[in-house]
Design a protein around this motif. Structure first.
Motif, PDB file in Angstrom:
ATOM      1  N   THR A 272     -12.193  -7.543  -2.532  1.00  0.00           N
ATOM      2  CA  THR A 272     -11.909  -8.522  -1.471  1.00  0.00           C
ATOM      3  C   THR A 272     -13.091  -9.461  -1.230  1.00  0.00           C
ATOM      4  O   THR A 272     -13.086 -10.209  -0.257  1.00  0.00           O
ATOM      5  CB  THR A 272     -11.565  -7.807  -0.155  1.00  0.00           C
ATOM      6  OG1 THR A 272     -12.693  -7.035   0.284  1.00  0.00           O
ATOM      7  CG2 THR A 272     -10.357  -6.901  -0.318  1.00  0.00           C
ATOM      8  N   ASP A 317      -6.336  -1.548   9.878  1.00  0.00           N
ATOM      9  CA  ASP A 317      -5.229  -1.713   8.945  1.00  0.00           C
ATOM     10  C   ASP A 317      -5.159  -0.492   8.041  1.00  0.00           C
ATOM     11  O   ASP A 317      -6.171   0.174   7.777  1.00  0.00           O
ATOM     12  CB  ASP A 317      -5.433  -2.959   8.082  1.00  0.00           C
ATOM     13  CG  ASP A 317      -5.218  -4.245   8.861  1.00  0.00           C
ATOM     14  OD1 ASP A 317      -4.444  -4.228   9.837  1.00  0.00           O
ATOM     15  OD2 ASP A 317      -5.830  -5.272   8.493  1.00  0.00           O
ATOM     16  N   TYR A 319      -3.547  -0.976   5.005  1.00  0.00           N
ATOM     17  CA  TYR A 319      -3.269  -1.511   3.668  1.00  0.00           C
ATOM     18  C   TYR A 319      -3.746  -2.955   3.576  1.00  0.00           C
ATOM     19  O   TYR A 319      -3.637  -3.726   4.535  1.00  0.00           O
ATOM     20  CB  TYR A 319      -1.754  -1.455   3.390  1.00  0.00           C
ATOM     21  CG  TYR A 319      -1.328  -2.092   2.102  1.00  0.00           C
ATOM     22  CD1 TYR A 319      -1.362  -1.376   0.906  1.00  0.00           C
ATOM     23  CD2 TYR A 319      -0.894  -3.418   2.070  1.00  0.00           C
ATOM     24  CE1 TYR A 319      -0.972  -1.969  -0.289  1.00  0.00           C
ATOM     25  CE2 TYR A 319      -0.502  -4.021   0.883  1.00  0.00           C
ATOM     26  CZ  TYR A 319      -0.544  -3.295  -0.304  1.00  0.00           C
ATOM     27  OH  TYR A 319      -0.164  -3.882  -1.473  1.00  0.00           O
ATOM     28  N   VAL A 320      -4.292  -3.308   2.440  1.00  0.00           N
ATOM     29  CA  VAL A 320      -4.529  -4.700   2.047  1.00  0.00           C
ATOM     30  C   VAL A 320      -3.983  -4.838   0.636  1.00  0.00           C
ATOM     31  O   VAL A 320      -3.879  -3.844  -0.101  1.00  0.00           O
ATOM     32  CB  VAL A 320      -6.026  -5.075   2.101  1.00  0.00           C
ATOM     33  CG1 VAL A 320      -6.534  -5.102   3.539  1.00  0.00           C
ATOM     34  CG2 VAL A 320      -6.868  -4.144   1.238  1.00  0.00           C
ATOM     35  N   PRO A 321      -3.598  -6.045   0.207  1.00  0.00           N
ATOM     36  CA  PRO A 321      -2.961  -6.195  -1.117  1.00  0.00           C
ATOM     37  C   PRO A 321      -3.787  -5.630  -2.269  1.00  0.00           C
ATOM     38  O   PRO A 321      -3.219  -5.148  -3.269  1.00  0.00           O
ATOM     39  CB  PRO A 321      -2.790  -7.716  -1.238  1.00  0.00           C
ATOM     40  CG  PRO A 321      -2.681  -8.190   0.171  1.00  0.00           C
ATOM     41  CD  PRO A 321      -3.591  -7.307   0.966  1.00  0.00           C
ATOM     42  N   GLU A 322      -5.092  -5.679  -2.151  1.00  0.00           N
ATOM     43  CA  GLU A 322      -5.956  -5.198  -3.242  1.00  0.00           C
ATOM     44  C   GLU A 322      -5.858  -3.690  -3.461  1.00  0.00           C
ATOM     45  O   GLU A 322      -6.350  -3.165  -4.465  1.00  0.00           O
ATOM     46  CB  GLU A 322      -7.412  -5.579  -2.953  1.00  0.00           C
ATOM     47  CG  GLU A 322      -7.714  -7.061  -3.059  1.00  0.00           C
ATOM     48  CD  GLU A 322      -7.339  -7.868  -1.809  1.00  0.00           C
ATOM     49  OE1 GLU A 322      -7.550  -9.086  -1.799  1.00  0.00           O
ATOM     50  OE2 GLU A 322      -6.842  -7.250  -0.828  1.00  0.00           O
ATOM     51  N   SER A 324      -3.149  -2.107  -4.060  1.00  0.00           N
ATOM     52  CA  SER A 324      -2.172  -1.903  -5.124  1.00  0.00           C
ATOM     53  C   SER A 324      -2.684  -2.524  -6.422  1.00  0.00           C
ATOM     54  O   SER A 324      -3.403  -3.519  -6.411  1.00  0.00           O
ATOM     55  CB  SER A 324      -0.833  -2.544  -4.748  1.00  0.00           C
ATOM     56  OG  SER A 324      -0.314  -1.961  -3.567  1.00  0.00           O
ATOM     57  N   GLN A 366      -0.943   5.574  -6.690  1.00  0.00           N
ATOM     58  CA  GLN A 366      -0.122   4.376  -6.511  1.00  0.00           C
ATOM     59  C   GLN A 366       1.015   4.626  -5.523  1.00  0.00           C
ATOM     60  O   GLN A 366       1.375   3.740  -4.744  1.00  0.00           O
ATOM     61  CB  GLN A 366       0.402   3.908  -7.866  1.00  0.00           C
ATOM     62  CG  GLN A 366      -0.711   3.367  -8.766  1.00  0.00           C
ATOM     63  CD  GLN A 366      -0.274   3.129 -10.196  1.00  0.00           C
ATOM     64  OE1 GLN A 366       0.623   3.798 -10.710  1.00  0.00           O
ATOM     65  NE2 GLN A 366      -0.912   2.175 -10.860  1.00  0.00           N
ATOM     66  N   LYS A 373       1.505   0.699   2.273  1.00  0.00           N
ATOM     67  CA  LYS A 373       2.019  -0.671   2.361  1.00  0.00           C
ATOM     68  C   LYS A 373       3.294  -0.711   3.203  1.00  0.00           C
ATOM     69  O   LYS A 373       3.449  -1.571   4.091  1.00  0.00           O
ATOM     70  CB  LYS A 373       2.302  -1.218   0.967  1.00  0.00           C
ATOM     71  CG  LYS A 373       2.857  -2.638   0.968  1.00  0.00           C
ATOM     72  CD  LYS A 373       3.115  -3.132  -0.454  1.00  0.00           C
ATOM     73  CE  LYS A 373       3.682  -4.560  -0.441  1.00  0.00           C
ATOM     74  NZ  LYS A 373       3.940  -5.055  -1.819  1.00  0.00           N
ATOM     75  N   GLN A 376       2.417  -0.208   6.814  1.00  0.00           N
ATOM     76  CA  GLN A 376       1.754  -1.378   7.392  1.00  0.00           C
ATOM     77  C   GLN A 376       2.734  -2.521   7.612  1.00  0.00           C
ATOM     78  O   GLN A 376       2.726  -3.170   8.650  1.00  0.00           O
ATOM     79  CB  GLN A 376       0.632  -1.845   6.441  1.00  0.00           C
ATOM     80  CG  GLN A 376      -0.087  -3.120   6.887  1.00  0.00           C
ATOM     81  CD  GLN A 376      -1.191  -2.848   7.877  1.00  0.00           C
ATOM     82  OE1 GLN A 376      -1.526  -1.704   8.146  1.00  0.00           O
ATOM     83  NE2 GLN A 376      -1.752  -3.902   8.416  1.00  0.00           N
ATOM     84  N   MET A 377       3.589  -2.758   6.618  1.00  0.00           N
ATOM     85  CA  MET A 377       4.460  -3.929   6.650  1.00  0.00           C
ATOM     86  C   MET A 377       5.756  -3.689   7.414  1.00  0.00           C
ATOM     87  O   MET A 377       6.282  -4.582   8.070  1.00  0.00           O
ATOM     88  CB  MET A 377       4.798  -4.383   5.218  1.00  0.00           C
ATOM     89  CG  MET A 377       3.589  -4.662   4.345  1.00  0.00           C
ATOM     90  SD  MET A 377       2.510  -5.961   5.012  1.00  0.00           S
ATOM     91  CE  MET A 377       1.240  -6.031   3.752  1.00  0.00           C
TER      92      MET A 377
END
Length: 384
Positions: A272, A317, A319-322, A324, A366, A373, A376-377
């Motif tokens: 990040t 948080d 989760y962050v996209p990185e 995955s 994974q 994810k 979080q989403m």
């Protein structure tokens, strides 16, 4: 003819971790008492730019303090102010400035280099102090929750290189650590919260009662209750000191239990570009490895839900996209390389008890990331 002459010796290390408030009030003699010796030593201060900006009178306070205690120590030069955060570990300019000052101002092994700032600045200055003259006495004055309860009380120093965190560094205990709680008053909410993740970490692997205290006091901690934070910092620092004294302080083996959640955290920081701060990355790493522990059948669903909930309650948080993708998994190899030997990862077999493993199932990692994810989403429960 083969001949071997073997040498064996031990060197005891001793340093205090002190707790105070308003350190540079001339009436507070804590620092002067620590510097007092047979001769009057030089002291050179290196200050985090963010701390200097948040405390506009800090430099003048240091000058006045030195003048008030001139019979105890002298200033080698005016304090050096450098950028803090990971920038000072990624860019070696600040590191070189500390080395240059050691040479230019005659700072020797009977002097002190005193660092005031967050964990990154303490790491950088500690490394410079450790290699100048093969070791100048170093005092750490941590100014963040993260550095007061975790990194600042340990024996590690370093800077980042080759795209890897702490690739260059030393094990060099400080002469002293001084935690001034007044510095915490000016932290922004992110930095206040970030350090709490390290307390969650050490509680999860070592002390179920302390973890329960964090759960019960999460609202007070999130609302910046100073009494609650003071207790958390002292308890967390105690546990770190106990660990350092009791096992492998210089990490000669392949085990690093206090880095629970950190293999992913270190990689996330780099991926990040340090947009995600260390404590925030550690919270995500704890969530990932706790979820993985659940998927491996080590943790119960109730235990995982409690861990995830306290992370949420503190404002982190999950989760962050990185998190995955295949690139994150490189963090496992880099973690192994950093210690050498075989891969050793700390997981949880229950709250308050860690267990070391030497292999990780990438498909389960994974899946753990995918569950975080979704939580979080979409608000889904991680354990379901």
């Amino acid at each position: 003819m083969n001949k071997v002459i073997e040498q064996t010796f031990s060197v005891p290390f001793r340093y205090p971790v002190c707790f105070t408030s308003r350190l540079f009030d001339p009436k507070n003699t804590l620092l002067a008492d620590l510097l007092k010796g047979d001769k009057i030593p030089k002291a050179f201060f290196v200050i985090d730019q963010g701390v200097s900006d948040a405390h506009p009178t800090l430099i003048s306070d240091i000058l006045k303090y030195a003048q008030s205690h001139s019979g105890v120590f002298t200033l080698a030069a005016d304090p050096l102010v450098v950028p803090g955060g990971e920038q000072c570990k990624n860019d070696q300019k600040s590191f070189q400035q500390v080395l240059d000052a050691s040479n230019d101002f005659g700072i020797d092994r009977h002097s002190y280099i005193i660092a005031i700032g967050g964990g990154a600045l303490l790491d950088m200055v500690g490394f410079a102090a450790a290699i100048a003259h093969r070791g100048i006495r170093h005092i750490r004055i941590p100014t963040t929750v993260l550095s007061q309860n975790d990194s600042g009380v340990g024996v590690k120093n370093g800077i980042n290189a080759y795209g890897k965190k702490n690739f260059l560094g030393t094990f060099a205990p400080p002469a002293a650590v001084i935690n001034d709680l007044a510095f915490l008053e000016t932290l922004d909410d992110r930095d206040w919260r970030s350090g709490i993740s390290e307390a969650i970490k050490v509680a999860l692997i070592k002390d179920a009662d302390f973890f329960q205290w964090i759960v019960e006091n999460a609202p007070a901690l999130a609302e910046r209750d100073m009494d609650a934070m003071a207790y958390l910092i002292v308890r967390c620092a105690e546990m770190h000191m106990e660990h350092i004294a009791g096992r492998d302080p210089f990490e000669t083996g392949s085990s690093r239990p206090l880095d629970f959640g950190h293999w992913a955290a270190h990689k996330l920081e780099h991926l990040t570009d340090y947009r995600v701060r260390h404590g925030e990355a550690v919270a995500i790493g704890i969530a990932l490895d706790s979820t993985y522990s659940y998927l491996k059948g080590l943790l119960t669903a109730d235990e995982l839900d409690q861990i995830i909930q306290v992370i949420r309650d503190l404002g982190f948080d999950l989760y962050v996209p990185e998190l995955s993708g295949e690139v994150l998994l490189q963090g496992l190899q880099e973690f192994r390389e950093h210690l050498g030997g075989r891969l050793t990862i700390m997981l949880l077999e229950k709250i308050g008890r860690g267990v070391e493993v030497h292999a990780m199932d990438t498909e389960l990692i994974q899946e753990a990331a995918a569950r975080l994810k979704a939580s979080q989403m979409e608000g889904q429960n991680v354990s379901s």
